[in-house]
Design an enzyme around this catalytic site. Structure first.
Site, PDB file in Angstrom:
ATOM      1  N   ASP A 121      -5.337   3.870   2.845  1.00 28.58           N
ATOM      2  CA  ASP A 121      -6.218   3.264   1.862  1.00 28.58           C
ATOM      3  C   ASP A 121      -5.669   3.491   0.457  1.00 28.58           C
ATOM      4  O   ASP A 121      -5.237   4.592   0.117  1.00 28.58           O
ATOM      5  CB  ASP A 121      -7.606   3.892   2.002  1.00 28.58           C
ATOM      6  CG  ASP A 121      -8.604   3.349   1.009  1.00 28.58           C
ATOM      7  OD1 ASP A 121      -8.931   2.160   1.092  1.00 28.58           O
ATOM      8  OD2 ASP A 121      -9.051   4.125   0.137  1.00 28.58           O
TER       9      ASP A 121
ATOM     10  N   GLU B 252      -2.150  -0.129   2.192  1.00 30.07           N
ATOM     11  CA  GLU B 252      -2.923  -1.035   1.354  1.00 30.07           C
ATOM     12  C   GLU B 252      -2.249  -0.956  -0.008  1.00 30.07           C
ATOM     13  O   GLU B 252      -2.380   0.057  -0.701  1.00 30.07           O
ATOM     14  CB  GLU B 252      -4.387  -0.617   1.272  1.00 30.07           C
ATOM     15  CG  GLU B 252      -5.219  -1.584   0.448  1.00 30.07           C
ATOM     16  CD  GLU B 252      -6.668  -1.144   0.299  1.00 30.07           C
ATOM     17  OE1 GLU B 252      -7.556  -2.028   0.303  1.00 30.07           O
ATOM     18  OE2 GLU B 252      -6.923   0.065   0.170  1.00 30.07           O
TER      19      GLU B 252
END
Length: 700
Positions: free
Chosen positions: A345, A381
């Site tokens: 993330d 990401e």
């Protein structure tokens, strides 16, 4: 109070609570604490039965061996030191702290104002000091034995060019599954009905939203909502307890083993860019109380936090012991829990240095040289909200990256936006402008139409605007521009024409995903038309909005998606490791990729300059960079038509070969058919996929 337990010197390594003969060794890092106290609790976790000061310290690591402690012992830490927020120090021994290396927690943490290190109603806020004991309110660490060793031979070891990723939420995928036992748990996720569904669909890799223990944010608790997605990590080694029926550690591991037995690899979404402790007015639950100035990146005024993540704080990966924690936890999930890879993330944060993002930062160097982590799947990401945070394509090999340009470009093309044809072709060909460098593979682009963050596929074709009122943020949260198209009616419709148009658009979007070069990722539930009623930010909707509704499943679309996946698997030119350049070099007589007009002529510069270009035809062969020792797969010819019905002239097939029409989104149930003619009628707003194969010989 301490008579039952004898403290010995112990060892600084390994970190955490390590079971040994006669007791347990405890080891925890804090560079600036003045005293570290180990607190032991009764079996129910309510009564504090011992406080033992760790006697040894080396390089900021506090440690000691406690005789008489057994597996299952509940514990926590209290760290004494200066409380000077303006200097970055927030020690408060009244706050019980979770061990950063804890492998198991007593419960999913619940919010309480006693978790704050300051007086919540004091005018000076975090400059004040709170003396209330947080122990009755905080989740606690448990001394946990390690599961049996992972059977490395049982890992599926999916080749990167064979991956079909399925993003799913442990609870959300199974909570509404009819007749499933222990719905919403690790056990349910790996049950026979779920495995059968994924295998029938053709999934190779399941990517799970965060399963490292996380908390419910205070502001959500006040609104009577819950953190559903899990992007507020509290403990990097402990599985989230709320998805377990009894023992989170053993049940998570059993789930992974079941997936491996079915031939599916398990990827896990992990959050190392920030923690659940938030900014200066957040709770003190672990890292902040252990050593705030080491675990977090602080602003010039050290009372405040650098916030490149939008969550209030940024984890300080530059610190060697913080980096060690991250790497140790990653190795733990691979070696002990059996995980096959990770999706990071806001991964740009992990590459930040004082000079900005660096693809050769300590984190990336460490992972790439690590003998364990360098052999698992690594997906970034590729952005955060800090300066220069958008870094799509900038990551080092062998990282793959979520490609939002694919998502937006494909949605806009099918929505009918002008000047999108050239961008669309780049996405279908693997986004080489972003990824074709540094010997990266064409599979580096993780292509997606949807993900947990945003509209579901059904909502992409059903809503023009977000409908997030249930989040209680005034409808302002979530993506503002979704490049969606409701086909004339906002939300559900019983109009047959609209229902038909939406079904066709979904097939076109899914076909674009599964016929493109790169690595496809499907959002769990999209294959059955799951809707979130227009909510494009369901992070706090731990209810029917966020859960997949299997009672309303569109099984026809599931069948079509399955057919697309099968076609992709049977035609390896669609998932090549090498990029396609479209030039003729060496001994090659034909280009590996060529773009055509509907009349059979090769596209020229003038054609590409047409803002209304609505049909894309492409012939794909084996990449010219692929070794000649690899077998020659059948070429494919793809037609993407967002315009009116047209007659398309097919390229001349090779000798003794013909074109087989395998996929037609306008006729999803049409059986594959060989055509001996030179043209094909392509319906308006549709996709056709043809395979060049050897003609069947009629010997009758």
């Amino acid at each position: 109070m301490t008579d039952r337990f004898l403290m010995h010197a112990g060892t600084p390594n390994p970190m955490g609570a390590t079971i040994a003969e006669g007791g347990v060794n405890f080891s925890v890092f804090s560079d600036h604490a003045e005293r570290m106290t180990l607190c032991l609790f009764s079996e129910d976790g309510k009564a504090e039965i011992a406080r033992l000061n760790l006697p040894e310290r080396e390089g900021g690591i506090w440690y000691g061996f406690v005789e008489g402690v057994k597996p299952g012992q509940i514990y926590g830490y209290r760290a004494d030191g200066p409380y000077r927020p303006e200097d970055g120090h927030r020690f408060n021994a009244n706050k019980l702290l979770i061990d950063p290396y804890a492998r198991k927690l007593t419960q999913s943490p619940a919010w309480s104002p006693h978790l704050l290190g300051f007086k919540m109603r004091h005018p000076d806020k975090d400059l004040s000091f709170d003396r209330n004991d947080s122990a009755p309110h905080v989740a606690k660490s448990i001394v946990a034995p390690l599961p049996s060793p992972v059977d490395e031979a049982a890992r599926p070891k999916i080749a990167v060019d064979k991956m079909i990723i399925y993003e799913a939420h442990v609870k959300g995928l199974t909570k509404l599954w009819p007749g499933i036992d222990q719905a919403g748990t690790y056990t349910a996720l790996s049950s026979d009905p779920v495995l059968d569904h994924l295998l029938d669909l053709g999934i190779t890799s399941i990517e799970l939203l965060p399963n490292q223990a996380f908390v419910n944010d205070a502001f959500l608790v006040r609104r009577k909502l819950r953190n559903y997605w899990g992007y507020q990590t509290l403990c990097f080694l402990a599985p989230e307890p709320r998805y377990a029926t009894d023992d989170s550690l053993t049940e998570f591991r059993a789930m992974v083993d079941r997936f491996h037995q079915a031939g599916i690899e398990v990827l896990m979404d992990v959050v190392y860019n920030h923690t659940c402790e938030g900014n200066e007015i957040g709770p003190t639950m672990s890292f902040r109380g252990l050593d705030n100035s080491s675990y977090y990146r602080l602003a010039e005024n050290k009372r405040f936090y650098i916030n490149d993540t939008g969550t209030g704080n940024t984890f300080n990966i530059d610190h060697p012991m913080v980096l060690r924690l991250v790497l140790d936890s990653l190795r733990y999930w691979v070696e002990v829990m059996g995980v096959d890879g990770f999706r990071f993330d806001l991964c740009s944060t992990l590459g930040r240095t004082p000079d900005g993002f660096d693809r050769n930062s300590a984190f990336f160097k460490s992972v790439r040289q690590d003998p364990v982590l360098s052999r698992v799947k690594l997906i970034a990401e590729p952005w955060d909200i800090g300066p220069g945070g958008y870094q799509l394509g900038a990551y080092p090999p062998s990282f793959q990256e979520w490609n939002d340009k694919f998502r937006d470009g494909v949605r806009r093309f099918w929505r009918g936006d002008k000047d999108l044809a050239r961008d669309f072709t780049q996405r279908i060909a693997g986004s080489a402008l972003q990824f074709d460098h540094s010997d990266r593979l064409a599979t580096s682009s993780v292509n997606l139409i949807t993900a947990h963050d945003g509209f579901t596929l059904q909502d992409v074709v059903s809503y023009n605007t977000r409908h997030n009122e249930a989040n209680q943020e005034g409808g302002r949260d979530g993506h503002g521009e979704n490049f969606s198209d409701n086909m004339g009616v906002e939300g559900p419709s019983s109009n047959p024409a609209i229902v038909k148009a939406r079904a066709l658009r979904k097939r076109n979007l899914m076909a674009s995903l599964l016929l493109a070069q790169g690595t496809p990722m499907i959002l769990g539930g999209d294959e059955i038309g799951n809707s979130q009623t227009g909510n494009n930010n369901a992070y706090c909707q731990d209810n029917e909005t966020g859960w997949v509704d299997w009672t309303q499943a569109d099984w026809d679309f599931q069948t079509f998606t399955k057919r697309l996946i099968q076609f992709r698997k049977m035609n390896p030119v669609l998932s090549q490791k090498k990029f396609l350049h479209g030039t003729i070099t060496g001994d090659h007589e034909t280009p590996d990729i060529a773009w055509y007009r509907s009349n059979g002529a090769v596209m020229n510069a003038t054609d590409w300059d047409d803002p209304d270009l609505a049909m894309i035809c492409v012939l794909i062969r084996k990449s010219q960079e692929t070794s000649s020792t690899f077998p020659l797969p059948d070429p494919v010819f793809l037609i993407f038509n967002r315009g009116e019905r047209q007659i398309v002239t097919l390229p001349n097939p090779d000798d003794e070969m013909g074109w087989f029409l395998e996929v037609n989104t306008a006729e999803p149930n049409q059986n594959p058919a060989v055509t001996d003619i030179d043209t094909i009628a392509v319906t308006s707003n549709s996709v056709c996929a043809l395979r060049m194969g050897r003609k069947l010989v009629d010997n009758s």
